[in-house]
Scaffold this active site. Structure first.
Site, PDB file in Angstrom:
ATOM      1  N   ASP A 204       2.584  -7.906  12.013  1.00  0.00           N
ATOM      2  CA  ASP A 204       2.139  -7.334  10.757  1.00  0.00           C
ATOM      3  C   ASP A 204       2.779  -8.155   9.640  1.00  0.00           C
ATOM      4  O   ASP A 204       4.010  -8.257   9.561  1.00  0.00           O
ATOM      5  CB  ASP A 204       2.542  -5.859  10.664  1.00  0.00           C
ATOM      6  CG  ASP A 204       1.927  -5.187   9.445  1.00  0.00           C
ATOM      7  OD1 ASP A 204       1.777  -5.863   8.411  1.00  0.00           O
ATOM      8  OD2 ASP A 204       1.606  -3.988   9.533  1.00  0.00           O
TER       9      ASP A 204
ATOM     10  N   TYR B 158      -2.863  -6.095  -1.302  1.00  0.00           N
ATOM     11  CA  TYR B 158      -2.550  -5.527  -2.625  1.00  0.00           C
ATOM     12  C   TYR B 158      -1.086  -5.721  -2.990  1.00  0.00           C
ATOM     13  O   TYR B 158      -0.679  -5.389  -4.084  1.00  0.00           O
ATOM     14  CB  TYR B 158      -2.913  -4.027  -2.690  1.00  0.00           C
ATOM     15  CG  TYR B 158      -2.447  -3.223  -1.496  1.00  0.00           C
ATOM     16  CD1 TYR B 158      -1.138  -2.790  -1.404  1.00  0.00           C
ATOM     17  CD2 TYR B 158      -3.326  -2.922  -0.462  1.00  0.00           C
ATOM     18  CE1 TYR B 158      -0.703  -2.077  -0.304  1.00  0.00           C
ATOM     19  CE2 TYR B 158      -2.895  -2.210   0.638  1.00  0.00           C
ATOM     20  CZ  TYR B 158      -1.580  -1.787   0.717  1.00  0.00           C
ATOM     21  OH  TYR B 158      -1.147  -1.097   1.812  1.00  0.00           O
ATOM     22  N   LYS B 159      -0.278  -6.246  -2.040  1.00  0.00           N
ATOM     23  CA  LYS B 159       1.133  -6.476  -2.339  1.00  0.00           C
ATOM     24  C   LYS B 159       1.276  -7.867  -2.983  1.00  0.00           C
ATOM     25  O   LYS B 159       0.883  -8.051  -4.119  1.00  0.00           O
ATOM     26  CB  LYS B 159       1.953  -6.309  -1.055  1.00  0.00           C
ATOM     27  CG  LYS B 159       1.949  -4.846  -0.583  1.00  0.00           C
ATOM     28  CD  LYS B 159       2.544  -4.617   0.785  1.00  0.00           C
ATOM     29  CE  LYS B 159       2.489  -3.125   1.131  1.00  0.00           C
ATOM     30  NZ  LYS B 159       2.637  -2.846   2.573  1.00  0.00           N
TER      31      LYS B 159
ATOM     32  N   ARG C 270      14.742  -0.751  -4.149  1.00  0.00           N
ATOM     33  CA  ARG C 270      14.139  -1.975  -3.627  1.00  0.00           C
ATOM     34  C   ARG C 270      13.543  -2.802  -4.764  1.00  0.00           C
ATOM     35  O   ARG C 270      12.878  -2.258  -5.649  1.00  0.00           O
ATOM     36  CB  ARG C 270      13.048  -1.572  -2.633  1.00  0.00           C
ATOM     37  CG  ARG C 270      12.410  -2.715  -1.899  1.00  0.00           C
ATOM     38  CD  ARG C 270      11.409  -2.216  -0.886  1.00  0.00           C
ATOM     39  NE  ARG C 270      10.203  -1.688  -1.538  1.00  0.00           N
ATOM     40  CZ  ARG C 270       9.055  -1.470  -0.896  1.00  0.00           C
ATOM     41  NH1 ARG C 270       8.966  -1.701   0.401  1.00  0.00           N
ATOM     42  NH2 ARG C 270       8.013  -0.998  -1.533  1.00  0.00           N
TER      43      ARG C 270
ATOM     44  N   PHE D 193       6.991  -0.163   9.586  1.00  0.00           N
ATOM     45  CA  PHE D 193       6.464   0.793   8.618  1.00  0.00           C
ATOM     46  C   PHE D 193       5.866   1.976   9.379  1.00  0.00           C
ATOM     47  O   PHE D 193       5.156   1.783  10.375  1.00  0.00           O
ATOM     48  CB  PHE D 193       5.389   0.090   7.786  1.00  0.00           C
ATOM     49  CG  PHE D 193       4.912   0.866   6.608  1.00  0.00           C
ATOM     50  CD1 PHE D 193       5.664   0.946   5.446  1.00  0.00           C
ATOM     51  CD2 PHE D 193       3.693   1.519   6.655  1.00  0.00           C
ATOM     52  CE1 PHE D 193       5.202   1.649   4.348  1.00  0.00           C
ATOM     53  CE2 PHE D 193       3.224   2.233   5.556  1.00  0.00           C
ATOM     54  CZ  PHE D 193       3.981   2.305   4.400  1.00  0.00           C
TER      55      PHE D 193
HETATM   56  C1  LIG Z   1       2.112  -1.477   3.068  1.00  0.00           C
HETATM   57  C2  LIG Z   1       2.074  -1.358   4.552  1.00  0.00           C
HETATM   58  C3  LIG Z   1       1.090  -0.603   5.219  1.00  0.00           C
HETATM   59  C4  LIG Z   1       0.073   0.191   4.444  1.00  0.00           C
HETATM   60  O1  LIG Z   1      -1.101   0.372   5.183  1.00  0.00           O
HETATM   61  P1  LIG Z   1      -2.468   0.764   4.452  1.00  0.00           P
HETATM   62  O2  LIG Z   1      -3.352   1.166   5.541  1.00  0.00           O
HETATM   63  O3  LIG Z   1      -2.928  -0.453   3.692  1.00  0.00           O
HETATM   64  O4  LIG Z   1      -2.166   1.886   3.493  1.00  0.00           O
HETATM   65  C5  LIG Z   1       1.079  -0.620   6.604  1.00  0.00           C
HETATM   66  N1  LIG Z   1       2.006  -1.315   7.318  1.00  0.00           N
HETATM   67  C6  LIG Z   1       2.979  -2.024   6.709  1.00  0.00           C
HETATM   68  C7  LIG Z   1       3.966  -2.767   7.527  1.00  0.00           C
HETATM   69  C8  LIG Z   1       3.060  -2.044   5.312  1.00  0.00           C
HETATM   70  O5  LIG Z   1       4.031  -2.720   4.708  1.00  0.00           O
END
Ligand SMILES: *Cc1c(COP(=O)(O)O)cnc(C)c1O
Length: 400
Positions: free
Chosen positions: A187, A212-213, A359, A116
């Protein structure tokens, strides 16, 4: 945890708008029933009545550790090895900087191009801050193990690719990384609550993720961070906040880290968000992660089979082998953005990821096969009748 195992789905534990099929729990989980009441009670009784005494009386100060233990159970981590706070991006930065300090004679952060962007951006920012020859190296997901050499200090990868759902083999990658003398940081953003995870069994040094996911903690819910117990006692936090101090209320002029994972706390925890999350996690009592994985695979396989039969313009971009996929399925379509907008207008909620990916997340807590079949029927109609082909659906919103 209760000993009784619950049968999935448990739809009645969630508020789901009538007539909507929600295939986006991989981005933002729905509102669990009872969260509103619990939050109202927290605000009125705890904040309203107890004011400052709430930190002790209502257990606000221990909440990051308490909620951390609830998350730990879902990711195969021992009690006391996880704490909560901040956002995932911040937790990535903390884990990365602590990992680099464990390998002072190495300068490379290795990641893959399926990661990400925020994870990569945090690494770029850290590398710039450190100078001294530190660098971020990014390779194809299949090449991580082959890219190991004695310059790599830490490998930071997201287990499940946010775009395609492709899943890394956590044990195999961790082993290759550690054999090459580097530190492993996973992660789990798209793993926690989506697939069974055995952090202790993987032996990785660090893991981070958001809530939150798939964990349904609500927008802005705090992130989690895990460190292996031996690592937690020696790691040096880059963000040395007062609540990660050994004695925050001694107000000493110099930083001394708290024992273990608590040193990864930074400042005042978001008590309301933490309270919503704590309630959301109680929904997981009695959920068997292997059963959840089985249901997730059944729903995903059904979806792929039906979409491929009914929507010839869509191309599967997720791994076809269910064992190599997380709990999401993606299809490519040139006009994917407009098609997703049309689908959403017909109450099937998925999301779009640039440049052309539609998705869909599969969350067995509140989805069943009937939902999947209905969603595909509507998707097939959107595609067949070109319902997406309007100026309105092509117009991009700020959040996709
Ligand atoms: C959703 C997601 C994030 C989002 O990071 P926030 O700091 O919570 O906004 C970061 N890394 C990955 C791999 C994600 O899927």
């Amino acid at each position: 945890m209760k000993n009784t195992t619950r049968t999935l789905p448990i739809k009645d534990h969630f508020i789901l708008p009538e007539g909507m099929i929600y295939l986006d729990g991989n981005s933002l989980g729905p509102l669990p029933k009872g969260t509103t009441a619990r939050l109202g009670q927290m605000v009125e009784d705890e904040w309203g009545d107890h004011l400052i005494t709430g930190w002790n009386k209502d257990g606000w100060m221990d909440q990051p550790a308490r909620v951390g233990n609830m998350v730990a159970r879902l990711i195969g981590a021992p009690e006391g090895s996880v704490t909560m706070g901040d956002t995932l991006s911040v937790k990535v930065y903390q884990a990365l900087s602590a990992a680099l300090k464990m390998r002072p004679d190495r300068r490379v952060i290795l990641s893959d191009n399926g990661n990400f962007p925020s994870d990569l951006y945090m690494a770029q920012g850290l590398v710039q801050q450190l100078g001294q020859g530190y660098e971020l190296r990014v390779v194809d997901p299949e090449e991580v193990a082959g890219a190991m050499d004695d310059t790599v200090a830490v490998v930071m990868i997201t287990q499940v690719d946010y775009r395609t759902g492709r899943m890394h083999d956590m044990n195999a990658v961790t082993q290759a990384v550690q054999q090459a003398g580097a530190v492993m940081l996973w992660d789990l953003a798209h793993s926690a609550g989506a697939v069974p995870v055995d952090l202790a069994g993987s032996n990785c040094e660090f893991a981070v993720g958001c809530t939150y996911k798939y964990l349904n903690g609500g927008p802005g819910a705090p992130a989690f961070i895990y460190a292996r117990d031996d690592v937690a006692e020696i790691m040096q936090p880059a963000l040395a906040g007062w609540l990660g101090h050994d004695a925050p209320f001694a107000f000493e002029p110099d930083y001394r880290p708290a024992p273990g994972i608590a040193r990864m706390r930074v400042g005042t925890p978001p008590v309301m968000q933490m309270t919503a999350l704590e309630h959301a996690l109680s929904v997981w009592d009695g959920i068997d992660m292997q059963a959840l994985r089985g249901a997730s695979i059944r729903l995903s396989e059904l979806f792929i089979k039906q979409v491929e039969a009914q929507c010839p313009d869509l191309t599967l971009v997720s791994p076809r082998n269910a064992a190599m996929r997380g709990s999401q399925v993606s299809f490519a379509f040139t006009e994917g953005y407009a098609a997703m907008q049309a689908l959403i207008a017909h109450h099937v909620i998925g999301d779009f990821r640039a440049p052309n990916i539609m998705r869909f997340g599969f969350t067995p807590l509140y989805l069943d096969e009937d939902d999947v079949l209905k969603a595909v029927d509507i998707l097939a109609k959107v595609m067949r009748d070109r319902l997406w082909d309007t100026p309105e659906f092509r117009k991009r919103n700020a959040v996709t």
